[in-house]
Design a protein around this motif. Structure first.
Motif, PDB file in Angstrom:
ATOM      1  N   ASP A  36       0.859  -1.182   0.000  1.00 47.41           N
ATOM      2  CA  ASP A  36       0.000   0.000   0.000  1.00 47.41           C
ATOM      3  C   ASP A  36       0.898   1.236   0.000  1.00 47.41           C
ATOM      4  O   ASP A  36       1.443   1.636   1.034  1.00 47.41           O
ATOM      5  CB  ASP A  36      -0.905  -0.026   1.228  1.00 47.41           C
ATOM      6  N   ASN A  37       1.034   1.830  -1.188  1.00 45.46           N
ATOM      7  CA  ASN A  37       1.907   3.009  -1.324  1.00 45.46           C
ATOM      8  C   ASN A  37       1.133   4.311  -1.353  1.00 45.46           C
ATOM      9  O   ASN A  37       1.728   5.381  -1.524  1.00 45.46           O
ATOM     10  CB  ASN A  37       2.742   2.891  -2.602  1.00 45.46           C
ATOM     11  N   ASP A  38      -0.202   4.255  -1.203  1.00 41.68           N
ATOM     12  CA  ASP A  38      -1.031   5.461  -1.264  1.00 41.68           C
ATOM     13  C   ASP A  38      -1.166   6.040   0.137  1.00 41.68           C
ATOM     14  O   ASP A  38      -1.896   5.524   0.980  1.00 41.68           O
ATOM     15  CB  ASP A  38      -2.411   5.120  -1.833  1.00 41.68           C
ATOM     16  N   ALA A  39      -0.409   7.132   0.390  1.00 41.44           N
ATOM     17  CA  ALA A  39      -0.465   7.807   1.693  1.00 41.44           C
ATOM     18  C   ALA A  39      -1.199   9.136   1.585  1.00 41.44           C
ATOM     19  O   ALA A  39      -0.993  10.036   2.403  1.00 41.44           O
ATOM     20  CB  ALA A  39       0.941   8.017   2.239  1.00 41.44           C
ATOM     21  N   SER A  40      -2.052   9.291   0.582  1.00 41.92           N
ATOM     22  CA  SER A  40      -2.758  10.563   0.382  1.00 41.92           C
ATOM     23  C   SER A  40      -3.716  10.865   1.526  1.00 41.92           C
ATOM     24  O   SER A  40      -4.008  12.021   1.808  1.00 41.92           O
ATOM     25  CB  SER A  40      -3.535  10.533  -0.937  1.00 41.92           C
TER      26      SER A  40
ATOM     27  N   PHE B  87       0.176  -4.033   3.181  1.00 45.32           N
ATOM     28  CA  PHE B  87      -0.203  -4.719   1.943  1.00 45.32           C
ATOM     29  C   PHE B  87      -1.731  -4.718   1.817  1.00 45.32           C
ATOM     30  O   PHE B  87      -2.460  -4.735   2.817  1.00 45.32           O
ATOM     31  CB  PHE B  87       0.294  -6.174   1.938  1.00 45.32           C
ATOM     32  N   VAL B  88      -2.176  -4.722   0.556  1.00 43.76           N
ATOM     33  CA  VAL B  88      -3.609  -4.810   0.257  1.00 43.76           C
ATOM     34  C   VAL B  88      -3.818  -6.033  -0.633  1.00 43.76           C
ATOM     35  O   VAL B  88      -3.136  -6.184  -1.652  1.00 43.76           O
ATOM     36  CB  VAL B  88      -4.134  -3.546  -0.444  1.00 43.76           C
ATOM     37  N   PHE B  89      -4.761  -6.870  -0.236  1.00 45.60           N
ATOM     38  CA  PHE B  89      -5.124  -8.046  -1.022  1.00 45.60           C
ATOM     39  C   PHE B  89      -6.550  -7.855  -1.541  1.00 45.60           C
ATOM     40  O   PHE B  89      -7.470  -7.585  -0.772  1.00 45.60           O
ATOM     41  CB  PHE B  89      -5.060  -9.316  -0.156  1.00 45.60           C
ATOM     42  N   ARG B  90      -6.724  -8.006  -2.859  1.00 43.70           N
ATOM     43  CA  ARG B  90      -8.049  -7.952  -3.473  1.00 43.70           C
ATOM     44  C   ARG B  90      -8.146  -9.071  -4.502  1.00 43.70           C
ATOM     45  O   ARG B  90      -7.186  -9.325  -5.227  1.00 43.70           O
ATOM     46  CB  ARG B  90      -8.300  -6.606  -4.169  1.00 43.70           C
ATOM     47  N   GLU B  91      -9.299  -9.696  -4.563  1.00 44.12           N
ATOM     48  CA  GLU B  91      -9.538 -10.748  -5.553  1.00 44.12           C
ATOM     49  C   GLU B  91     -10.900 -10.519  -6.199  1.00 44.12           C
ATOM     50  O   GLU B  91     -11.882 -10.217  -5.507  1.00 44.12           O
ATOM     51  CB  GLU B  91      -9.485 -12.139  -4.920  1.00 44.12           C
TER      52      GLU B  91
END
Length: 439
Positions: free
Chosen positions: A225-229, A236-240
């Motif tokens: 997760d690189n979005d620090a806005s 980490f983000v897991f999506r399926e």
């Protein structure tokens, strides 16, 4: 027509169908009644004859049976008397035999009683002697048993002391082995912690996931997760998603680790609030904390820990449960995907019904507003027509009044003559006379 010959005069005469049928009917009824009477008399005679024959047969058979029974009764009576006499003689003999047997039995019992009394006295003496012998024997056995017991107690005490020493030595050896095992475990844990710290827990989890990405999770997204806005970010983000692009499950991961000999010891609860905020900001369904903190806690070492009582849909796991937690949550989501699709379909149907009701209400409101405006315009037009009718009625009345005045004027004009004009006006009468003379 039927021709019939008279039986008296032998003259033929003719009858129509009705008359012929009547004569045939009379003849037939007469013959039938005569035949019926003959049959009845014949049957009556046969019945009386049969009754008489039956009565005679019954009387004969009854007489024969009665004679036979009388003979049998006589035979039975004579045989019964003989049998009774024989039985009486037998009973008398048996009674005499019983009396003899009873007397002999009484004599035998008297003899036995005297013998029993002597035997009883002898048995009592023998029993007393045997009891004394048994008492002496039991006293000797008791003394021997007590001696053996004392010897066994001494032997058992010596054996117990020996076994206790051996048990203590075995326990010491077992404790020493356990201490060595604990030392090896601590050393292995230290090496493992050092290894995870060296490559980072995040890299370890990413490598574990990448091993199964193409086989178990071909449609999954698992990235840092690189979005620090929004101010903060998870690890980490897991999506399926399925083949149609519908999201099956989404998980926000946070990884925490520290050295066993670290100075500032932190707890897992210190990171739960931030993890829940990151999950909500990134629109993830679940939140999972992968932690090596509090390594001695039995609560976190027991397996997958559900902390939904603190924050919804949140779990705390050790690194070895990283792949299992993804599998469990994903399988649960797959099982509920069908119900989600059905729920979405129902929501769409409800939305269609809502849109239909909204359109219907809009149509009803527009139609009502247009009807109201048309009604108001129609009422205004009716009022204007009524005003116009009133005005035209007044104009009509005025025209009718003018016509009446013109008629009256016309009548008056038609009634005017020179004579009427000159009456009472001698000047005009003279003028007209002069005019007529000139003409």
């Amino acid at each position: 027509m039927n021709e019939i010959i008279c039986p008296h005069c032998l003259k033929p005469f003719k009858l129509d169908e009705a008359g012929y049928a009547d004569i045939v009917k009379q003849v037939r009824n007469h013959e039938f009644e005569a035949e019926l009477i003959r049959r009845e008399q014949y049957l009556k005679k046969e019945k009386e004859t049969a009754i008489q024959l039956t009565e005679e047969r019954v009387k004969n058979s009854f007489s024969v049976a009665l004679s036979e029974k009388e003979k049998e009764l006589a035979l039975l009576k004579s045989g019964k008397d003989q049998e009774l006499n024989l039985l009486k003689a037998q009973k008398d003999q048996e009674i005499s035999n019983l009396k003899l047997d009873k007397e002999s039995e009484v004599l035998r019992l008297k003899a036995s009683l005297s013998s029993v009394e002597s035997d009883k006295a002898l048995a009592v003496a023998e029993a007393i002697s045997a009891i004394q012998k048994d008492r002496d024997k039991l006293e000797n056995e008791l003394t021997t048993a007590q001696t053996l017991k004392d010897m066994e107690m001494k032997t058992l005490q010596a054996n117990n002391n020996l076994k206790l020493e051996e048990t203590v030595k075995a326990k010491d050896a077992e404790l020493k082995a356990k201490d060595e095992l604990i030392e090896r475990y601590k050393d292995m844990k230290a090496r493992l912690s050092t290894k995870l710290l060296g490559e980072t827990l995040e890299q370890h989890c990413e490598n574990e996931f990448n091993k199964l990405r193409m086989t178990a999770f071909p449609q999954a997204y698992f990235q840092k997760d690189n979005d620090a806005s929004s101010g903060t970010k998870g690890d980490f983000v897991f999506r399926e998603t399925d083949l149609e692009g519908n999201e099956i499950v989404s998980i926000m991961f946070e990884m925490k680790n520290e050295a066993d000999d670290g100075v500032n010891k932190k707890k897992n609860e210190d990171f739960l609030k931030k993890l829940d905020e990151d999950r909500n900001k990134k629109n993830c369904e679940y939140a999972v904390l992968v932690t090596m903190l509090e390594t001695d806690s039995e609560f976190y070492n027991s397996g997958i820990v559900d902390v939904s009582y603190r924050y919804p849909k949140m779990y705390v796991i050790r690194p070895q449960f990283f792949i299992p937690i993804i599998t469990l949550l994903r399988n649960a989501a797959l099982n509920s995907l069908k119900y989600k699709a059905e729920l979405a379909q129902v929501k769409n149907q409800n939305l269609d019904i809502t849109n239909f009701e909204t359109s219907l209400n809009d149509f009803k409101e527009g139609f009502g507003r247009n009807y109201r405006l048309a009604s108001e315009k129609f009422k205004t037009a009716i009022d204007e027509i009524d005003k116009t009718i009133t005005h035209l009625t007044k104009v009509k009345e005025n025209l009718l009044s003018s016509e009446n005045n013109l008629r009256l004027a016309n009548n008056k004009a038609e009634e005017i003559t020179v004579k009427k004009l000159t009456i009472g006006n001698p000047t005009m009468a003279q003028k007209f006379k002069d005019l007529n003379k000139d003409q």
